[in-house]
Design a protein around this motif. Structure first.
Motif, short mmCIF file in Angstrom:
data_model
loop_
_atom_site.label_atom_id
_atom_site.label_comp_id
_atom_site.label_asym_id
_atom_site.label_seq_id
_atom_site.Cartn_x
_atom_site.Cartn_y
_atom_site.Cartn_z
N LYS A 134 12.26 -1.53 7.71
CA LYS A 134 11.37 -2.15 6.73
C LYS A 134 10.63 -3.32 7.34
CE LYS A 134 11.43 -4.07 2.05
NZ LYS A 134 12.30 -4.40 0.89
N GLN A 135 11.34 -4.14 8.13
CA GLN A 135 10.72 -5.30 8.74
C GLN A 135 9.70 -4.92 9.82
OE1 GLN A 135 11.09 -8.75 8.48
NE2 GLN A 135 12.29 -8.59 6.61
N VAL A 136 9.99 -3.86 10.54
CA VAL A 136 9.17 -3.51 11.71
C VAL A 136 8.02 -2.60 11.35
CG1 VAL A 136 9.21 -2.30 13.93
CG2 VAL A 136 11.07 -3.87 13.30
N HIS A 137 8.26 -1.59 10.53
CA HIS A 137 7.27 -0.54 10.32
C HIS A 137 6.60 -0.56 8.95
CE1 HIS A 137 8.49 1.16 14.11
NE2 HIS A 137 9.74 1.29 13.70
N GLN A 138 7.15 -1.31 7.99
CA GLN A 138 6.57 -1.32 6.66
C GLN A 138 5.94 -2.67 6.34
OE1 GLN A 138 9.35 0.02 3.68
NE2 GLN A 138 10.19 1.60 5.00
N LYS A 139 4.94 -2.67 5.50
CA LYS A 139 4.27 -3.88 5.09
C LYS A 139 4.99 -4.47 3.87
CE LYS A 139 -0.37 -5.77 4.60
NZ LYS A 139 -1.82 -5.45 4.54
N THR A 140 5.48 -5.69 4.01
CA THR A 140 6.21 -6.32 2.92
C THR A 140 5.25 -6.84 1.86
OG1 THR A 140 7.90 -7.03 4.49
CG2 THR A 140 7.90 -8.11 2.35
N PRO A 141 5.46 -6.50 0.58
CA PRO A 141 4.57 -7.02 -0.48
C PRO A 141 4.55 -8.53 -0.49
CG PRO A 141 6.00 -5.27 -1.32
CD PRO A 141 6.50 -5.60 0.06
N LEU A 142 3.44 -9.10 -0.95
CA LEU A 142 3.25 -10.55 -0.92
C LEU A 142 4.32 -11.29 -1.72
CD1 LEU A 142 1.47 -12.94 -0.07
CD2 LEU A 142 0.11 -12.57 -2.14
N TRP A 143 4.85 -10.69 -2.77
CA TRP A 143 5.81 -11.38 -3.63
C TRP A 143 7.25 -11.28 -3.10
CZ3 TRP A 143 3.07 -7.00 -4.90
CH2 TRP A 143 3.79 -5.82 -5.03
N LYS A 144 7.46 -10.65 -1.95
CA LYS A 144 8.80 -10.53 -1.39
C LYS A 144 8.89 -11.29 -0.06
CE LYS A 144 10.06 -6.07 -3.45
NZ LYS A 144 10.56 -4.70 -3.19
#
Length: 383
Positions: A134-144
């Protein structure tokens, strides 16, 4: 007969479908060298220890040398130690698989490949695979991804004089990525604080006609936001910032700052972090309406430092200071400093004490340039 066969077949199908779910939720079992056992989940690891979570005791860091046996039911990513923080994920030395600890030695078994025993001294971090991906390949939503303390305090007096005081503050940070040993790409900081007070004093002795009560208000408000973009493989970053201040105690209705600059993180360890920053900005000051003071528009800079130090017993000391000189108006400058100590109480709740000193060189007429506040409150840490 056919009906019984159909029911039996359906029951077998339901049991078969449920088996993976049962297996997935099966707990990990950790056995100490003295024979004691813990049932829960291995959550992560750092250096020569792993963190084991149980419903009753929460998270516990356990040295590998104290573990007789333990194994995970889910995959983890093991990151080997490297000499420096890397800027790219592909530069990390990683192994993915299920981990097993036997007599203090850690073995990781990939889904495909032979098991590999890794010495405790070669382990940098152990992270569960979903979090790593999740940290490397996915974009974290702004609210998280936000972390930091939320603090609140309140007092009330009801007597001949009545008074009420409220204080609140939030200091939130969002760092991407948040994985250790991977260089930070960007960081967002948001700080908001307010102290509001109202004191009402009746006229004594009463007069005829009645003299209105004397009402004194205190209202100190500060809000700022900053976006840091880190340079590759360095502790330097470019920053954009804005801030708003309101202070009745100095006759300041609103101070606005918009600017950009550069920052440096000379110290970044598990125990402490130090940031040094400087910017060039546009600044505007507006004073309260009845002061007669004209608005001020100028270009200036902010030179600041921020230090966080982790004390024993999970106590945390934070301190920051800003000096804001004006370049187009040399007589206009301001400064502020804040220090806070948090003492853990229960889980993410802590008691806190903080002090803030604010100074402005050009307060409204008859107002003091210096404002000092002390706050005792309760702090909740967002994770």
């Amino acid at each position: 007969m056919k009906r019984k066969t159909a029911l039996l077949t359906a029951a077998i199908a339901l049991v078969s479908a449920a088996m993976p779910l049962v297996a997935q939720s099966a707990p990990d079992v950790l056995t100490f060298t003295n024979g004691d056992k813990l049932t829960g989940k291995i959550t992560k690891g750092t250096g020569g220890s792993v963190t084991f979570h149980t419903d009753m005791a929460g998270d516990q860091a356990v040295d590998l040398a104290k573990i007789k046996s333990a194994s995970s039911t889910t995959n983890f990513v093991l990151i080997r130690k490297v000499k420096k923080t890397v800027a790219r994920v592909r530069d990390l030395e990683t192994v993915t698989g299920k981990i097993k600890i036997t007599d203090g030695k850690l073995t990781i078994t990939p889904d495909q490949g032979a098991p590999e025993t890794v010495a405790a001294g070669d382990i940098a971090f152990i992270i569960d695979q979903p979090t790593f991906e999740k940290q490397v390949h996915q974009k974290t939503p702004l609210w998280k991804g936000w972390t930091g303390p939320l603090t609140a305090g309140f007092s009330s007096v009801q007597s001949t004089q009545t008074s009420i005081t409220f204080t609140g503050a939030a200091a939130l940070v969002r760092t991407m990525p948040s994985l250790p040993y991977i260089a930070t790409r960007n960081r967002t900081l948001v700080n908001v604080s307010e102290t509001y007070g109202k004191q009402t004093t009746p006229t004594i002795p009463p007069t005829t006609p009645a003299t209105p009560d004397t009402i004194v208000k205190t209202n100190l408000f500060h809000a700022d936001a900053e976006r840091d973009q880190y340079l590759p493989e360095r502790n330097l970053y470019m920053l954009g910032t804005l801030s708003y201040d309101h202070n009745y105690s100095s006759g300041l209705n609103l101070q606005q700052i918009y600017g950009g600059g550069i920052g440096w993180t000379p110290i970044k360890t598990a125990k402490q972090t130090l940031d040094l920053k400087g910017d060039v900005h546009f600044e505007m000051q507006q004073f309260i309406a009845n002061s007669g003071e004209p608005d001020v528009h100028l270009f200036g800079s902010t030179f600041s430092e921020a230090w966080t130090y982790n004390l024993p017993k999970k106590m945390v000391f934070t301190e920051s200071g800003n000096y804001i000189p004006g370049w187009t108006e040399n007589s206009v400058y301001s400064a502020n400093a804040t220090a806070m100590l948090t003492l853990p109480v229960w889980k993410q709740l802590a008691a806190s004490v903080s002090g803030t000193d604010s100074y402005i060189s050009n307060p409204a007429q008859y107002y003091k340039p210096n404002t000092y506040t002390v706050t005792f409150g309760v702090t909740y840490t967002v994770k």
